[in-house]
Design an enzyme around this catalytic site. Structure first.
Site, PDB file in Angstrom:
ATOM      1  N   SER A 156       3.852 -16.681   1.874  1.00  0.00           N
ATOM      2  CA  SER A 156       4.121 -15.600   1.287  1.00  0.00           C
ATOM      3  C   SER A 156       4.670 -15.029   1.916  1.00  0.00           C
ATOM      4  O   SER A 156       4.937 -14.803   3.260  1.00  0.00           O
ATOM      5  CB  SER A 156       3.317 -14.792   0.378  1.00  0.00           C
ATOM      6  N   TYR A 169      -5.299  -9.731  -0.018  1.00  0.00           N
ATOM      7  CA  TYR A 169      -4.248 -11.062  -0.086  1.00  0.00           C
ATOM      8  C   TYR A 169      -2.890 -11.381   1.177  1.00  0.00           C
ATOM      9  O   TYR A 169      -2.210 -12.418   1.616  1.00  0.00           O
ATOM     10  CB  TYR A 169      -2.808 -10.471  -0.813  1.00  0.00           C
TER      11      TYR A 169
END
Length: 287
Positions: A156, A169
């Site tokens: 990501s 995350y």
């Protein structure tokens, strides 16, 4: 002939969202698919997760392209389940060429010190630990075949830069980036390429849910995902004037890295982010 004709790909998180898109896109270009997904709800995830019927629908859509797919219900935190799926898939299709470690969740938002221990451990267990287990279950087959291969880890923009209120995350996706770099060096002698893909927000259930809408709305009631202000909030994260990417935008990068077009590409962070990581300022930043 398709760009990955005759190849077999193993994809995690294949029941919907990006994983489904990756499966269909690779199948369109000639690959057969071994797909796994948890197809169950995790306690810490604040939005509905995939169901068994979602995985069946992915199988149907892949088969609609004329290719084959085997779908297995498996948790990426369960190494034995992953290994069993790989073994059955390789026995059926006769080989393995591409691994796409895609499965992940976003199980809540809070300042790092306000996250619960369960949130942190489950996020890292799925996002990073699940990626490592996917590699452990698949790479021995690639090595034994002796024909190289492509391992693609879905990270990501959070794996390359800080983002607020998602430290768990960020930690998981940054770990995926580091894992990619280590693996690319370790597997290079086997002609196995390892790369990561780093998307900005992608239009999947991970962002299209009321939890994130409430976050972008600052706690104000009455907002939905379709609200223009919410759309602008997502758009402000990118340099290009788009709020999010479509799953196929990431799947096209997966296809590129799975194909022989990238036969000498390894150890790279492949960014598909609408300029989210570019050093830009929005017009309102100057006011």
């Amino acid at each position: 002939m398709g760009r990955v004709a005759g190849k077999v790909a193993f994809i995690t998180g294949a029941a919907r969202g990006q994983g489904r898109s990756h499966a269909i896109r690779l199948a369109e270009e000639g690959a057969d698919i071994i797909g796994v997904d948890i197809c169950a709800q995790l306690d810490t995830v604040p939005y509905p997760m995939s169901r068994p019927e979602d995985l069946k629908e992915t199988v149907r859509l892949v088969e609609k392209t004329g290719r084959r797919m085997l779908g297995f219900q498996a948790d990426t935190r369960d190494l034995g389940a992953l290994q069993a799926a790989v073994e059955q898939g390789v026995a059926e299709f006769g080989r393995l060429d591409t691994v796409v470690a895609n499965a992940c969740t976003l199980n809540g938002t809070a300042a790092a010190w306000e996250l619960t221990e369960e949130q942190f451990e489950e996020q890292v267990g799925v996002g990073l630990g699940g990626t490592w287990r996917t590699v452990k279950a698949t790479v021995p087959h690639l090595i034994d075949q002796g024909q190289g291969g492509s391992v693609i880890l879905i990270s990501s923009t959070s794996g390359l830069a800080a983002e607020l209120h998602v430290a768990h995350y960020v930690a998981a996706k940054t770990g995926v980036t580091g894992l990619m770099r280590a693996l690319s060096a370790e597997l290079a002698p086997h002609m196995i390429r390892v790369n990561s893909i780093h998307p900005t927000n992608v239009h999947t259930p991970m962002i299209e849910n009321q939890h994130l809408v409430d976050l972008f709305a600052g706690g104000r009631p009455g907002f939905t995902f379709g609200n223009e202000e919410i759309r602008r909030g997502f758009q402000n994260m990118n340099a290009l004037p788009v709020p999010w990417l479509d799953p196929v935008d990431i799947s096209n990068a997966v296809l590129y890295l799975a194909s022989d077009e990238t036969r000498y590409v390894t150890g790279t962070t492949h960014v598909v982010d609408a300029g989210a990581l570019a050093p830009f300022k929005h017009p309102h930043d100057y006011s």
